[in-house]
Design an enzyme around this catalytic site. Structure first.
Site, PDB file in Angstrom:
ATOM      1  N   HIS A 110       7.158   2.251  -7.030  1.00 35.63           N
ATOM      2  CA  HIS A 110       8.180   3.197  -6.536  1.00 35.63           C
ATOM      3  C   HIS A 110       9.541   2.962  -7.184  1.00 35.63           C
ATOM      4  O   HIS A 110      10.403   3.826  -7.133  1.00 35.63           O
ATOM      5  CB  HIS A 110       8.282   3.121  -5.011  1.00 35.63           C
ATOM      6  CG  HIS A 110       7.119   3.777  -4.330  1.00 35.63           C
ATOM      7  ND1 HIS A 110       6.864   5.127  -4.417  1.00 35.63           N
ATOM      8  CD2 HIS A 110       6.103   3.262  -3.591  1.00 35.63           C
ATOM      9  CE1 HIS A 110       5.759   5.416  -3.752  1.00 35.63           C
ATOM     10  NE2 HIS A 110       5.277   4.303  -3.244  1.00 35.63           N
ATOM     11  N   PHE A 123       0.825  -1.232   0.000  1.00 32.62           N
ATOM     12  CA  PHE A 123       0.000   0.000   0.000  1.00 32.62           C
ATOM     13  C   PHE A 123       0.851   1.272   0.000  1.00 32.62           C
ATOM     14  O   PHE A 123       2.048   1.213   0.124  1.00 32.62           O
ATOM     15  CB  PHE A 123      -1.116  -0.020   1.047  1.00 32.62           C
ATOM     16  CG  PHE A 123      -0.742  -0.009   2.519  1.00 32.62           C
ATOM     17  CD1 PHE A 123       0.514   0.293   2.961  1.00 32.62           C
ATOM     18  CD2 PHE A 123      -1.730  -0.294   3.467  1.00 32.62           C
ATOM     19  CE1 PHE A 123       0.818   0.331   4.311  1.00 32.62           C
ATOM     20  CE2 PHE A 123      -1.452  -0.262   4.819  1.00 32.62           C
ATOM     21  CZ  PHE A 123      -0.173   0.046   5.231  1.00 32.62           C
ATOM     22  N   GLU A 124       0.188   2.378  -0.211  1.00 32.75           N
ATOM     23  CA  GLU A 124       0.876   3.675  -0.442  1.00 32.75           C
ATOM     24  C   GLU A 124       1.802   3.591  -1.659  1.00 32.75           C
ATOM     25  O   GLU A 124       2.834   4.242  -1.708  1.00 32.75           O
ATOM     26  CB  GLU A 124       1.681   4.105   0.798  1.00 32.75           C
ATOM     27  CG  GLU A 124       0.874   4.227   2.072  1.00 32.75           C
ATOM     28  CD  GLU A 124       0.216   5.583   2.246  1.00 32.75           C
ATOM     29  OE1 GLU A 124       0.539   6.518   1.510  1.00 32.75           O
ATOM     30  OE2 GLU A 124      -0.665   5.680   3.127  1.00 32.75           O
ATOM     31  N   GLY A 125       1.427   2.775  -2.635  1.00 32.42           N
ATOM     32  CA  GLY A 125       2.251   2.575  -3.841  1.00 32.42           C
ATOM     33  C   GLY A 125       3.128   1.352  -3.647  1.00 32.42           C
ATOM     34  O   GLY A 125       3.849   1.253  -2.652  1.00 32.42           O
TER      35      GLY A 125
END
Ligand SMILES: Cc1cc2nc3c(=O)[nH]c(=O)nc-3n(C[C@H](O)[C@H](O)[C@H](O)COP(=O)(O)OP(=O)(O)OC[C@H]3O[C@@H](n4cnc5c(N)ncnc54)[C@H](O)[C@@H]3O)c2cc1C
Length: 346
Positions: free
Chosen positions: A191, A184-186
């Site tokens: 990334h 999560f959060e990318g």
């Protein structure tokens, strides 16, 4: 795109039941559905069209928090490793006498140190300007912290041996809880390609509006500039870290130029190339952030333990540079394409 406050008891908003997860069980995760929801104008946050910027800003803070969580959990893992490795005896000696055990502890100590420094570096930028564009820094903070911390959790369990596998010790829960942070959060994959893609987008319009000669000159200037080259701190180990960081920067800029020249708009499909750039960019970031942190705290009189950690991180950056040079045009990447073509049935 706009950002709105929507309340859960409004018509058209439905919140599903909790979904069972492998970890983070104290946190509720449910589907939220919206059907023909009417939102009053007063619930618009900021201006119309600000939504994407607001969402990105929130992500910056979420990613920063994951950097901090990772640094903390790596330090905790290191303390657990130290305790276990000093008290467990095999072949007549404590297991911390074995190089393969020491390697895990050293690696965790260095990565916890770098993760902390990177997190502080990014936090400092946001402290100066809470809406600053730190998309690349926060992406690096999240990727570095969560990937390295996952390795540290693996290593801490490994040092605990068979006992580490028991649910009576914290390793199992930590691995389950932490596993989601690379998703999560990318995700880590996103990334690994997103920072260079941001730069390709940023410079892409500059490149396309020029003729062939102008384009070449622009790319040459872009690839030759190297602001890090001039930085010096007056201590041989710190200066070596800065020299290596400058070399990572120069390799990064070389790959940025090559990406424009070789792939053009198809650069989005060259994920190995993009990941190489991210690895170089990360390596210079962990060095620069560590030097910045040491300089701000010690006024030139650096403690030996931090100098040793910096030396280790410097050699890791050199290893990244070597790997990036070896990988380009490597037989392994060519073999990868052939194997994928043969296993891909859908
Ligand atoms: C516990 C939990 C809480 C969550 N909370 C929230 C929340 O509060 N708000 C919210 O908006 N979301 C939330 N999410 C969703 C989360 O952000 C997404 O699951 C995550 O971004 C990954 O998206 P996805 O699941 O659609 O995976 P996919 O995008 O389907 O990815 C599948 C795989 O493909 C890879 N992949 C995808 N695109 C590429 C590419 N271009 N190149 C290479 N690999 C690629 C991914 O890295 C991944 O390995 C939560 C998820 C979980 C598990």
């Amino acid at each position: 795109m706009g950002a709105f406050i929507v309340e859960r008891d409004w018509d058209g908003v439905s919140v599903g039941t909790d979904m069972p997860k492998m970890g983070l069980k104290v946190s509720s995760t449910t589907p939220v559905r919206f059907k023909d929801v009417k939102v009053p104008k007063a619930n618009l946050i900021g201006e119309e069209g600000d939504g994407f910027k607001i969402a990105m800003n929130i992500l910056n803070y979420g990613r920063l928090a994951l950097g901090a969580v990772s640094a903390g959990l790596m330090n905790q893992s290191l303390r657990d490793m130290e305790k276990r490795a000093a008290s467990r005896t095999q072949f007549g000696v404590p297991i911390h006498d074995f190089e393969l055990i020491q390697e895990k502890m050293v690696r965790t100590a260095a990565h916890a140190f770098a993760s902390r420094n990177i997190t502080f570096f990014t936090a400092n930028l946001l402290e100066r300007d809470s809406l600053a564009n730190v998309a690349i820094e926060s992406s690096h903070t999240k990727l570095y912290g969560t990937d390295r911390c996952w390795d540290a959790l693996y290593d801490a369990l490994q040092i605990a041996g068979g006992a580490g596998y028991l649910r009576t010790l914290p390793y199992e829960k930590r691995m389950r809880d932490f596993r989601v942070t690379t998703i999560f959060e990318g995700t880590s994959e996103i990334h690994s390609i997103y920072p260079p893609l941001t730069l390709y987008r940023q410079y892409g319009s500059e490149v396309t509006k020029r003729g062939p000669v102008g384009k070449l000159l622009f790319l040459l200037r872009l690839s030759r500039s190297n602001p890090l080259k001039r930085l010096r701190a007056g201590h041989p180990k710190v200066d070596r870290a800065l020299e290596v960081a400058a070399r990572s920067e120069s390799m990064f800029r070389g790959l940025l130029r090559d990406g424009f020249m070789r792939y053009g708009k198809k650069i989005v499909e060259r994920e190995f190339h993009l990941r190489r750039m991210t690895r170089l960019s990360l390596s210079l970031f962990w060095l620069v952030a560590s030097v910045a942190s040491m300089r701000s705290r010690y006024d030139g009189h650096y403690p030996e333990d931090e100098l040793a950690l910096l030396e280790y991180l410097t050699e890791e950056a050199v290893a990244v540079q070597r790997k990036v040079s070896d990988e380009q045009q490597s037989r392994l990447e060519r073999a990868h394409r052939r194997v994928f073509a043969s296993i891909s049935r859908h």
